[in-house]
Design an enzyme around this catalytic site. Structure first.
Site, PDB file in Angstrom:
ATOM      1  N   GLY A 197       3.280   0.694   6.731  1.00 26.22           N
ATOM      2  CA  GLY A 197       2.776   0.447   8.091  1.00 26.22           C
ATOM      3  C   GLY A 197       3.768   0.760   9.187  1.00 26.22           C
ATOM      4  N   HIS A 249      -1.505  -8.097  11.162  1.00 25.07           N
ATOM      5  CA  HIS A 249      -1.337  -6.742  11.145  1.00 25.07           C
ATOM      6  C   HIS A 249      -0.022  -6.061  12.004  1.00 25.07           C
ATOM      7  CE1 HIS A 249      -6.131  -6.950  11.099  1.00 25.07           C
ATOM      8  NE2 HIS A 249      -5.514  -7.462   9.935  1.00 25.07           N
ATOM      9  N   TYR A 289       0.854  -1.072  -0.057  1.00 26.58           N
ATOM     10  CA  TYR A 289       0.080   0.073  -0.066  1.00 26.58           C
ATOM     11  C   TYR A 289       0.709   1.219   0.003  1.00 26.58           C
ATOM     12  CZ  TYR A 289      -3.684  -3.287   0.800  1.00 26.58           C
ATOM     13  OH  TYR A 289      -4.687  -4.215   0.830  1.00 26.58           O
ATOM     14  N   GLY A 290       1.921   1.329   1.092  1.00 25.46           N
ATOM     15  CA  GLY A 290       2.379   2.444   1.004  1.00 25.46           C
ATOM     16  C   GLY A 290       3.606   2.933  -0.095  1.00 25.46           C
ATOM     17  N   GLU A 340     -14.126  -9.768  14.447  1.00 26.52           N
ATOM     18  CA  GLU A 340     -14.786  -9.904  13.006  1.00 26.52           C
ATOM     19  C   GLU A 340     -15.222 -11.382  12.916  1.00 26.52           C
ATOM     20  OE1 GLU A 340     -11.378  -8.614  11.189  1.00 26.52           O
ATOM     21  OE2 GLU A 340     -11.934  -6.781  11.252  1.00 26.52           O
ATOM     22  N   ASN A 399      -8.668  -2.735  11.198  1.00 27.97           N
ATOM     23  CA  ASN A 399      -7.837  -3.545  10.002  1.00 27.97           C
ATOM     24  C   ASN A 399      -6.947  -2.266   9.585  1.00 27.97           C
ATOM     25  OD1 ASN A 399     -10.710  -4.608  10.198  1.00 27.97           O
ATOM     26  ND2 ASN A 399      -9.459  -6.489   9.479  1.00 27.97           N
ATOM     27  N   PHE A 405      -5.038  -1.421   6.676  1.00 28.06           N
ATOM     28  CA  PHE A 405      -4.609  -1.015   5.271  1.00 28.06           C
ATOM     29  C   PHE A 405      -5.259   0.120   4.759  1.00 28.06           C
ATOM     30  CE2 PHE A 405      -7.285  -4.458   3.150  1.00 28.06           C
ATOM     31  CZ  PHE A 405      -8.281  -3.390   2.342  1.00 28.06           C
ATOM     32  N   GLU A 455      10.752  -5.062  -5.640  1.00 28.80           N
ATOM     33  CA  GLU A 455       9.830  -6.005  -4.685  1.00 28.80           C
ATOM     34  C   GLU A 455      10.475  -7.366  -4.802  1.00 28.80           C
ATOM     35  OE1 GLU A 455       7.029  -5.934  -3.213  1.00 28.80           O
ATOM     36  OE2 GLU A 455       7.472  -7.878  -2.804  1.00 28.80           O
ATOM     37  N   MET A 510     -10.792  -6.551   4.253  1.00 27.81           N
ATOM     38  CA  MET A 510     -11.454  -5.540   5.162  1.00 27.81           C
ATOM     39  C   MET A 510     -10.971  -4.259   5.371  1.00 27.81           C
ATOM     40  SD  MET A 510     -12.450  -8.430   8.142  1.00 27.81           S
ATOM     41  CE  MET A 510     -11.251  -9.301   7.813  1.00 27.81           C
TER      42      MET A 510
HETATM   43  P1  FAE Z   1       2.969  -4.376   2.620  1.00 30.12           P
HETATM   44  O1  FAE Z   1       1.898  -4.454   1.990  1.00 30.12           O
HETATM   45  O2  FAE Z   1       3.385  -5.600   3.521  1.00 30.12           O
HETATM   46  O3  FAE Z   1       4.055  -4.508   1.515  1.00 30.12           O
HETATM   47  C1  FAE Z   1       5.559  -4.593   1.772  1.00 30.12           C
HETATM   48  C2  FAE Z   1       6.050  -5.218   0.591  1.00 30.12           C
HETATM   49  O4  FAE Z   1       7.691  -4.901   0.685  1.00 30.12           O
HETATM   50  C3  FAE Z   1       5.691  -6.711   0.140  1.00 30.12           C
HETATM   51  O5  FAE Z   1       5.267  -7.085  -0.880  1.00 30.12           O
HETATM   52  C4  FAE Z   1       7.261  -7.227   0.618  1.00 30.12           C
HETATM   53  O6  FAE Z   1       7.556  -8.444  -0.130  1.00 30.12           O
HETATM   54  C5  FAE Z   1       8.253  -6.136   0.127  1.00 30.12           C
HETATM   55  N1  FAE Z   1       9.348  -6.158   0.762  1.00 30.12           N
HETATM   56  C6  FAE Z   1       9.911  -6.501   2.246  1.00 30.12           C
HETATM   57  N2  FAE Z   1      11.087  -6.327   2.266  1.00 30.12           N
HETATM   58  C7  FAE Z   1      11.590  -6.167   0.959  1.00 30.12           C
HETATM   59  C8  FAE Z   1      12.957  -5.887   0.657  1.00 30.12           C
HETATM   60  N3  FAE Z   1      14.130  -5.859   1.500  1.00 30.12           N
HETATM   61  N4  FAE Z   1      13.102  -5.470  -0.683  1.00 30.12           N
HETATM   62  C9  FAE Z   1      12.228  -5.320  -1.639  1.00 30.12           C
HETATM   63  N5  FAE Z   1      10.906  -5.600  -1.184  1.00 30.12           N
HETATM   64  C10 FAE Z   1      10.732  -6.046   0.119  1.00 30.12           C
HETATM   65  O7  FAE Z   1       3.177  -3.184   3.636  1.00 30.12           O
HETATM   66  N6  FAE Z   1      -5.505  -5.648   6.637  1.00 30.12           N
HETATM   67  C11 FAE Z   1      -6.621  -4.860   6.505  1.00 30.12           C
HETATM   68  O8  FAE Z   1      -6.939  -3.694   6.616  1.00 30.12           O
HETATM   69  N7  FAE Z   1      -7.608  -5.565   6.336  1.00 30.12           N
HETATM   70  C12 FAE Z   1      -7.681  -7.054   6.174  1.00 30.12           C
HETATM   71  O9  FAE Z   1      -8.541  -7.699   5.782  1.00 30.12           O
HETATM   72  C13 FAE Z   1      -6.517  -7.706   6.230  1.00 30.12           C
HETATM   73  N8  FAE Z   1      -6.438  -9.046   6.180  1.00 30.12           N
HETATM   74  C14 FAE Z   1      -5.083  -9.605   6.191  1.00 30.12           C
HETATM   75  C15 FAE Z   1      -4.741 -11.140   6.080  1.00 30.12           C
HETATM   76  C16 FAE Z   1      -3.668 -11.526   5.903  1.00 30.12           C
HETATM   77  C17 FAE Z   1      -3.460 -13.006   5.654  1.00 30.12           C
HETATM   78  C18 FAE Z   1      -2.502 -10.784   6.081  1.00 30.12           C
HETATM   79  C19 FAE Z   1      -0.889 -11.399   5.811  1.00 30.12           C
HETATM   80  C20 FAE Z   1      -2.761  -9.455   6.188  1.00 30.12           C
HETATM   81  C21 FAE Z   1      -3.927  -8.888   6.400  1.00 30.12           C
HETATM   82  N9  FAE Z   1      -4.011  -7.439   6.455  1.00 30.12           N
HETATM   83  C22 FAE Z   1      -5.254  -6.784   6.649  1.00 30.12           C
HETATM   84  C23 FAE Z   1      -2.830  -6.670   6.794  1.00 30.12           C
HETATM   85  C24 FAE Z   1      -2.425  -5.718   5.547  1.00 30.12           C
HETATM   86  O10 FAE Z   1      -2.611  -6.528   4.394  1.00 30.12           O
HETATM   87  C25 FAE Z   1      -1.374  -5.005   5.612  1.00 30.12           C
HETATM   88  O11 FAE Z   1      -1.212  -4.160   7.003  1.00 30.12           O
HETATM   89  C26 FAE Z   1      -0.511  -4.059   4.811  1.00 30.12           C
HETATM   90  O12 FAE Z   1      -0.571  -4.937   3.440  1.00 30.12           O
HETATM   91  C27 FAE Z   1       0.602  -3.365   5.016  1.00 30.12           C
HETATM   92  O13 FAE Z   1       0.936  -2.573   4.051  1.00 30.12           O
HETATM   93  P2  FAE Z   1       2.360  -1.823   3.971  1.00 30.12           P
HETATM   94  O14 FAE Z   1       2.336  -0.839   2.658  1.00 30.12           O
HETATM   95  O15 FAE Z   1       3.044  -1.544   5.073  1.00 30.12           O
END
Ligand code: FAE
Length: 507
Positions: free
Chosen positions: A476, A448, A25-26, A363, A486, A488, A45, A126
């Protein structure tokens, strides 16, 4: 498949204007807004692109038949529910750069998405805006008027957030489990509220009617949705592709960022094979770097870079303020006259609100096994006060997290404010077969992760790492451990706010 930003394999020796680490997201918000402002961006990525079908013709593996696509570099699945009726359900898989990472620290397993789209690939969709009265406690340095008038509405619109059609909810076979959850919540005096989602609800109606291939209704979620979910691939990343200014290197992992001798930053990058081996190591130069590797990814990088002397002047708040958003799971056994249904949509649609009185929002989650389980299952978000810290461990050369398993106890107590009461009203008991034998609480994990580079502490009030001009945090890790809902939508809205200021002042 939505149009995706052009994939490229970045070359060693390249010089780029803006490098974004991570495509969740970020990272996606930052890349889109910079590109729209006329800036060329390269995204790195570590996961795969997830744009090519496997042998079964589908991009993503099915929930009940996990294969190598399902987990990040494991030889056995590590499913959040480890057992059913006391029998273990994990199975052997081929080691592969799969979509869901179950990253293990001493006291907690942190689930994260891996690939272009980050957590949006695997999450439940969500999409919840916190109550305004809770927001001040989450991010006290941020003007709530701006967030609630501008950035939350923008994030919700861009992500495609909608609430289920309430009339359809009443009749949909795949939400019988949620209606049972509502009935039992209300009988115990708790409000049941609809939870918005990024799932395409019109598509869901077609799935239920059997006029479109099934995705959520077939239980797809943890390892990706092949059809109805609007992951970032269908929203921000699609818009990014349309700018023509962004390229992305999948299966590339950033390992170091340090000031370059003649300005900008020297970035070390490993290219990975799908077996997880490093095939090439590259060194590039970037004028500006956005850390958007997620709470764990960004925190691990920054803590390592500070401790090992690559970015020694980062301030002492780096690595602090990490929390699990109070996640805890449990199941309840219903009576035989309260079946929850054999067909259960994987996308939750409602929850039980006891946040103000008990610090818990539960939930009503599916158990999409395809058989009648007579079980109600819940993911509860709680107001857990504990915060952990990431540390560099010089002997292992790894970053550790000092979270302790006992720190989940406040979450369990808060969840009990809901479920003890429901069990008493209904004359029912907890399930004790879902997380091992005789275990009621799923208190070993979080979905989370939040914090580690907290806004206005580790960074300035917009995510700038002020000791190093041109370095920013955008994910995050800026949020101190809990969002009360939640996360995101808040991560997206905060990134929208921060990048607007950064583009206006720094570019
Ligand atoms: P994120 O989306 O984790 O993206 C970070 C990216 O950076 C990833 O693709 C990594 O592979 C990549 N990365 C990491 N280290 C490196 C590196 N050294 N070099 C290159 N790439 C790298 O971060 N949240 C909700 O609001 N609602 C929901 O229903 C919900 N359900 C979830 C269910 C599951 C099973 C999981 C795992 C999470 C859930 N979340 C939910 C949490 C949500 O997906 C999470 O808070 C966000 O994705 C975080 O966003 P960021 O941009 O922080």
């Amino acid at each position: 498949m939505a149009a995706m930003p052009a994939t490229a394999t970045i070359s060693s020796g390249a010089r780029v204007s803006v490098l974004v680490i991570g495509s969740g997201y970020g990272g996606s918000v930052a890349a889109l807004r910079l590109a729209q402002a006329g800036v060329d961006v390269h995204m790195i990525e570590m996961g795969m692109a997830w744009d090519t079908p496997g042998a079964d013709g589908k991009i993503f593996a099915h929930t009940t038949k996990p294969d190598e696509r399902s987990f990040w570099l494991r030889t056995k699945t590590k499913q959040p529910l480890s057992s059913f009726l006391g029998f273990p359900i994990d199975r052997d898989i081929q080691r592969y750069t799969g979509i869901l990472d179950a990253e293990e620290f001493a006291g907690i397993t942190v689930y994260q998405g891996r690939g272009v789209g980050g957590g949006s690939l695997v999450n439940g969709g969500m999409a919840v805006t916190p109550k305004r009265e809770n927001f001040r406690a989450i991010l006290p340095s941020v003007n709530p008027d701006e967030m609630y008038n501008v950035y939350y509405p923008r994030a919700n619109a861009e992500l495609g957030v909608h609430t289920i059609d309430p009339a359809w909810f009443e009749v949909a076979e795949c939400y019988q489990y949620a209606r049972v959850g509502r009935k039992q919540a209300q009988r115990s005096g708790f409000p049941f509220v609809f939870v918005p989602n990024v799932y395409d609800w019109d598509y869901m109606k077609q799935e239920q009617a059997g006029t479109a291939p099934r995705s959520a209704v077939a239980g797809e979620l943890l390892y990706g949705n092949n059809y109805g979910k609007k992951s970032l691939q269908k929203t921000y990343l699609k818009q990014i592709a349309a700018t023509g200014r962004v390229t992305i290197s999948p299966l590339h992992r950033v390992t170091s960022v340090t000031p370059a001798p003649r300005g900008g930053y020297t970035v070390e990058i490993e290219q990975l094979t799908t077996a997880g081996a490093v095939s090439t190591t590259k060194t590039i130069t970037a004028d500006t770097v956005f850390f958007a590797a997620g709470s764990v990814g960004t925190s691990k990088l920054l803590v390592k870079l500070k401790a090992t002397g690559a970015l020694p002047n980062l301030n002492s708040e780096i690595g602090k303020g990490w929390g699990d958003n109070g996640n805890v799971m449990c199941g309840r056994a219903n009576h035989i006259w309260d079946p929850t249904g054999t067909l259960q949509a994987s996308v939750p649609t409602g929850g039980i609100d006891n946040w103000a009185a008990g610090g818990a929002f539960a939930e009503v989650a599916p158990l999409p096994t395809g058989i009648e389980t007579w079980a109600s299952f819940y993911l509860t978000l709680t107001n857990n006060p504990h915060r952990a810290r990431f540390h560099w461990n010089p002997s292992t050369k790894q970053v550790d997290l000092d979270w302790q398993k006992v720190w989940k106890q406040p979450s369990i107590e808060m969840a009990k404010t809901i479920f003890h009461k429901i069990n008493a009203t209904e004359g029912t008991i907890y399930r004790s077969d879902l997380f091992g034998v005789n275990t009621i609480w799923g208190d070993h994990l979080t979905y989370h992760p939040l914090g580690g580079a907290v806004l206005n502490k580790a960074t300035d009030n917009y995510g700038r790492l002020v000791e190093y001009p041109g370095l920013y945090v955008m994910d995050g890790s800026l949020i101190p451990g809990n969002t009360s809902v939640n996360p995101f939508v808040t991560i997206t809205a905060l990134a929208e706010r921060n990048i607007e200021e950064i583009i206006a002042s720094d570019f």
